[in-house]
Scaffold this active site. Structure first.
Site, PDB file in Angstrom:
ATOM      1  CB  CYS A  16      -0.884  -0.014   1.235  1.00 25.67           C
ATOM      2  SG  CYS A  16       0.068   0.162   2.749  1.00 25.67           S
ATOM      3  CG  HIS A  76       1.927  -0.757  12.344  1.00 27.05           C
ATOM      4  ND1 HIS A  76       0.841  -0.971  11.532  1.00 27.05           N
ATOM      5  CD2 HIS A  76       2.638  -1.913  12.340  1.00 27.05           C
ATOM      6  CE1 HIS A  76       0.914  -2.205  11.056  1.00 27.05           C
ATOM      7  NE2 HIS A  76       1.988  -2.788  11.519  1.00 27.05           N
ATOM      8  CB  CYS A  98       0.846   5.290   7.248  1.00 31.58           C
ATOM      9  SG  CYS A  98      -0.370   5.598   5.971  1.00 31.58           S
ATOM     10  CG  HIS A 126      -2.343  -3.856  15.320  1.00 31.42           C
ATOM     11  ND1 HIS A 126      -1.788  -2.670  14.899  1.00 31.42           N
ATOM     12  CD2 HIS A 126      -2.256  -4.705  14.279  1.00 31.42           C
ATOM     13  CE1 HIS A 126      -1.385  -2.815  13.646  1.00 31.42           C
ATOM     14  NE2 HIS A 126      -1.656  -4.039  13.249  1.00 31.42           N
ATOM     15  CD  GLU A 128      -3.515   1.821  13.027  1.00 32.14           C
ATOM     16  OE1 GLU A 128      -3.302   1.043  12.090  1.00 32.14           O
ATOM     17  OE2 GLU A 128      -4.574   2.451  13.166  1.00 32.14           O
ATOM     18  CB  THR A 163      -5.691   2.786   9.647  1.00 33.24           C
ATOM     19  OG1 THR A 163      -4.586   1.911   9.861  1.00 33.24           O
ATOM     20  CG2 THR A 163      -5.448   4.111  10.323  1.00 33.24           C
ATOM     21  CB  CYS A 195      -6.538   2.745   5.681  1.00 33.28           C
ATOM     22  SG  CYS A 195      -5.580   2.747   4.171  1.00 33.28           S
ATOM     23  CG  ASN A 225      -2.647  -6.966   4.900  1.00 40.63           C
ATOM     24  OD1 ASN A 225      -2.680  -7.272   3.726  1.00 40.63           O
ATOM     25  ND2 ASN A 225      -1.553  -6.507   5.485  1.00 40.63           N
ATOM     26  CB  SER A 267       3.125  -6.515   4.444  1.00 43.33           C
ATOM     27  OG  SER A 267       2.406  -7.716   4.560  1.00 43.33           O
TER      28      SER A 267
HETATM   29  S1  SF4 Z   1      -3.061   3.174   6.888  1.00 47.59           S
HETATM   30 FE1  SF4 Z   1      -3.448   2.324   4.844  1.00 47.59          FE
HETATM   31  S2  SF4 Z   1      -1.908   3.236   3.484  1.00 47.59           S
HETATM   32 FE2  SF4 Z   1      -1.263   3.552   5.613  1.00 47.59          FE
HETATM   33  S3  SF4 Z   1       0.087   1.826   6.079  1.00 47.59           S
HETATM   34 FE3  SF4 Z   1      -1.949   1.268   6.784  1.00 47.59          FE
HETATM   35  S4  SF4 Z   1      -2.886   0.165   5.057  1.00 47.59           S
HETATM   36 FE4  SF4 Z   1      -1.101   1.289   4.263  1.00 47.59          FE
END
Ligand code: SF4
Length: 288
Positions: A16, A76, A98, A126, A128, A163, A195, A225, A267
């Site tokens: 991505c 993340h 990101c 996680h 993030e 996200t 996202c 994912n 990834s």
């Molecule tokens: S938020 Fe979306 S674009 Fe950003 S790293 Fe995660 S999956 Fe990729």
């Protein structure tokens, strides 16, 4: 196999933009200034991590484990305490968070400052989500089910999302939050921080699965994912092969097939996907 094997690629697959940007930033730093420590794997993919390690990017679990003069925060993102620790130790920072994750962190911080209790739809463990929680400065909860939340006295609730969560599932979660806390709730704010990238991969994989006889999902088995992408394809009933690399492909899988599809998780690096396509064309060509 008759006229040979036709190999079709999903409309959207692989890295991505956020992951692509993170890898590029780390590579640029390595080329310009030398070794650095990444706080966790820059991408959930063993091939990428190994290739970056050879160039001088070592994975460290925490800032205190970093022996290099520079640390990189992954796509993340990280909690505010990580930024403070980096500054305290006088380390240089390559921040590859990101921009979409950054926006979610900003929402978490702003909502908490405005007095909201912030509910994050996501997995608490996680990286993030741990970062997002930190930006709420103790005013946040992360869960996948509002039923698991404690009785909250807060009248002002805000809901945001990890996200990579599915947008529809996020809105389902919002509905559950309302039923759980209504009618004591006086103020609800919802910021959709999902996202679009992850959803685009699932959609493209489904479109592909509709007209191929087998689908190859390429990616690391520890990438959530990619696993979900394989699951999505499998549910359509099409033969689905979840592979980490071209070597795993068994030529028997292709016997009698004329049309196969290839997709890859967010990834999975381009080289690994290219090798899979090459191997499939080679087997397809040999059998034609
Ligand atoms: S938020 Fe979306 S674009 Fe950003 S790293 Fe995660 S999956 Fe990729």
């Amino acid at each position: 196999m008759g006229d040979g094997l036709r190999i079709e690629l999903a409309r959207v697959y692989g890295f991505c933009p956020g992951v692509r940007r993170a890898v590029r930033m780390v590579e640029e730093h390595l080329a310009r200034e030398g070794p650095l420590a990444t706080l966790g794997a820059i991408v959930h993919n063993a091939h990428v991590v190994e290739a970056l390690e050879k160039k001088g990017a070592r994975v460290a679990r925490t800032v205190s484990e970093a022996r290099e003069p520079t640390v990189a925060i992954t796509a993340h993102g990280a909690g505010q305490e990580v930024y403070s620790e980096i500054e305290k130790r006088g380390l240089k920072l390559v921040d590859t968070t990101c921009p979409i994750v950054k926006r979610a962190q900003e929402a978490a911080r702003r909502l908490a400052e405005e007095g909201y209790t912030v509910l994050i739809y996501g997995e608490e463990a996680h990286p993030e989500v741990r970062g997002l929680l930190s930006w709420t400065k103790g005013k946040g909860y992360a869960t996948l089910s509002p039923q698991e939340l404690p009785e909250l006295s807060a009248k002002k609730l805000a809901v945001i999302s990890q996200t990579t969560k599915d947008r529809e599932a996020f809105w389902g979660f919002v509905q559950e939050v309302i039923s759980r806390f209504h009618p004591s709730l006086e103020d609800l704010r919802v910021v959709d921080t999902t996202c679009p990238e992850t959803g685009r991969r699932y959609q493209a994989a489904l479109e592909l699965a509709a007209h191929v006889q087998a689908i190859f999902v390429v990616g690391s088995r520890n990438s959530a994912n990619t696993r979900k992408l394989a699951e999505t394809c499998r549910k359509t009933g099409v033969s689905t092969y979840f592979i980490e690399s071209a070597e795993e492909i068994n030529s028997d899988w292709l016997s009698g097939l004329s049309r196969v599809g290839v997709t890859a998780g967010a990834s999975t690096p381009d080289e690994v996907i290219d090798q899979v396509i090459q191997r499939l064309s080679q087997i397809g060509g040999d059998a034609a």
